[in-house]
Structures are given as C-alpha cells and as structure tokens.
Design an enzyme around this catalytic site. Sequence first.
Site, PDB file in Angstrom:
ATOM      1  N   LYS A 199      -5.761  -0.271  -3.171  1.00 11.73           N
ATOM      2  CA  LYS A 199      -7.040  -0.980  -2.976  1.00 11.73           C
ATOM      3  C   LYS A 199      -8.224  -0.044  -3.265  1.00 11.73           C
ATOM      4  CE  LYS A 199      -6.152  -1.966   1.393  1.00 11.73           C
ATOM      5  NZ  LYS A 199      -4.795  -1.422   1.652  1.00 11.73           N
ATOM      6  N   ARG A 233      -8.652  -7.274   8.073  1.00 10.72           N
ATOM      7  CA  ARG A 233      -7.270  -6.888   8.310  1.00 10.72           C
ATOM      8  C   ARG A 233      -6.639  -7.697   9.434  1.00 10.72           C
ATOM      9  NH1 ARG A 233      -7.693  -1.481   5.868  1.00 10.72           N
ATOM     10  NH2 ARG A 233      -5.672  -0.496   5.714  1.00 10.72           N
ATOM     11  N   ARG A 247       0.008  11.030  -1.612  1.00 13.63           N
ATOM     12  CA  ARG A 247      -1.413  11.140  -1.287  1.00 13.63           C
ATOM     13  C   ARG A 247      -1.632  12.195  -0.196  1.00 13.63           C
ATOM     14  NH1 ARG A 247      -4.455   5.744   0.615  1.00 13.63           N
ATOM     15  NH2 ARG A 247      -3.157   6.121   2.431  1.00 13.63           N
ATOM     16  N   ARG A 302      -5.609  13.399   4.962  1.00 14.68           N
ATOM     17  CA  ARG A 302      -5.668  12.324   5.967  1.00 14.68           C
ATOM     18  C   ARG A 302      -4.534  12.476   6.959  1.00 14.68           C
ATOM     19  NH1 ARG A 302      -6.739   6.572   3.051  1.00 14.68           N
ATOM     20  NH2 ARG A 302      -5.452   5.958   4.831  1.00 14.68           N
ATOM     21  N   ARG A 353       2.283   1.848  10.030  1.00 18.15           N
ATOM     22  CA  ARG A 353       1.186   1.140   9.364  1.00 18.15           C
ATOM     23  C   ARG A 353       1.702  -0.082   8.607  1.00 18.15           C
ATOM     24  NH1 ARG A 353      -1.512   5.767   6.116  1.00 18.15           N
ATOM     25  NH2 ARG A 353      -2.922   4.171   5.371  1.00 18.15           N
TER      26      ARG A 353
END
Length: 196
Positions: free
Chosen positions: A14, A89, A128, A134, A146
């Site tokens: 996204k 969400r 990532r 993160r 998640r």
Amino acid sequence: MFNFIIFGPPGSGKGTQSEKLIEKYGLKHLSTGDLLRSELANQTPLGMEARKFMDRGQLVPDEVVIGMISSAIDANPGINGFLFDGFPRTTAQAEALDKLLALNKTEIAVVLFLKVPDDELISRMVNRAKTSGRSDDADETIQRKRLEVYKKDTLPVAEYYKKAGKVVEVEGVGTIDNIFGKLSAEIDSRMSESYL
Ligand code: B4P
C-alpha cells in the site's frame, strides 16, 4: 474531488504504490501508519500510547486514528482529493470516514484491494525489517499477529465497501511497476467518469 482507498493486508504494498500514485495524480496522501510513526518519532503522548499497540501487532484504538484523519482532512481544504492508505482498518473507521467525507460533500470513489498471499506478505516484511527500523517488522510472531488482526478486524471493511459496489481487486504480486499500471488503469477509468 476524487478520493480513493488503497486497501490490503500488512506488507501488500500500500505504502509503496501510494508514493507513486500521489505523484501521478496530485492527490493528498493520508497514511495512518506514517502519521502514527511521525507521532512516535516526535515522542508525543499520542505516539507513546500508539507504540504499545503497534509493537504488539495490534490496531491503535479507533478514536485515536479517526481523530488524526479528521484533523488531516480539515487541514487540507481545496485539494483535488485524498488517497487513504492503511485507513480505514475497522468498520467503525469506515463509517466515520464516510461521515467525515459527507460533511465535506464528497465520498470514496473506489477501494483498490491489493491481493497478496500470506507467505509472500511475511517474506516482504522480513525483508523490509532489514532496512525499515520498524519494531513491528522485527519479529515473525508480530507479523503473524498483524495478519491475524487484519483477517479479524480489517477484512470486514472490504465487505462494507463491497455492499456499496466500490471494491476492485487487483493482483498484488508482480513487479511494482506492473501493479502500478493496473492500479492506474482502474483510477483513470473512474476519474474520467467522475469529471465528465
Ligand atoms: P502501515 O504503515 O499501514 O503498514 P503496512 O500495512 O505494514 O504496510 P504496506 O501495505 O504499506 O506495505 P509496504 O508498501 O511497506 O501500518 C503499520 C501499523 O500501524 C499497523 O500494524 C497498526 O498497528 C498501525 N495502524 C496504521 N493504521 C491504522 C489504523 N487505521 N487503525 C489502527 N491502527 C493502525 O510494502 C511492504 C514491503 O514489500 C516493502 O518492503 C516493499 O518494498 C515490498 N514490496 C512492495 N511491493 C512489492 C512487490 N510488488 N513485490 C515485492 N516486494 C514488494
């Protein structure tokens, strides 16, 4: 105005696609993930509170993100439209967004839903993690959490917009440019309709 949502599971691309889309269409990018990470980096009370949820792979409470989006909409009068990324969400967030847009005499034109299999999502988040810094990328248990939260709380958002006939599914596996081309084609067809 032309407003749309880029929707999909964590790691579906996204954020990656949003960067390209805002450049092409000149819309205002509103990413709740980015807004929350900026609060976190500035160590604001909101950021410190949000961190507890994000680090566990949970969703930040609705009232916090709805408040952030409401302020961001108010702070951007007279623009061409918004690209909502990672928001809504939950169904409560979707209902709140519809109301906020109606107050501004506008609405969501389309929800572009990036479809990516779970294994590919986990492998992208693992990758990532090497560069993002993160904390919610760092651990596979959190990544799986998640995905679980996404299926339970966020997938119903797609059903909410399907009822309004606004969801278009786009294959999210392939090169970034190829996926961008498919998303752009969907936007182009709707933008020309809404401006005719
Ligand atoms: P977000 O910031 O929204 O992040 P995301 O869903 O993990 O990622 P995205 O789908 O944008 O993936 P990306 O482009 O980076 O959320 C983070 C957290 O914030 C949430 O877990 C939650 O706690 C909180 N939060 C945010 N919004 C909220 C809300 N509304 N309510 C409550 N809580 C909220 O892509 C992933 C990776 O894949 C990248 O490394 C990228 O390079 C790679 N990639 C992208 N496209 C690819 C392709 N085609 N092929 C191969 N790799 C690709």
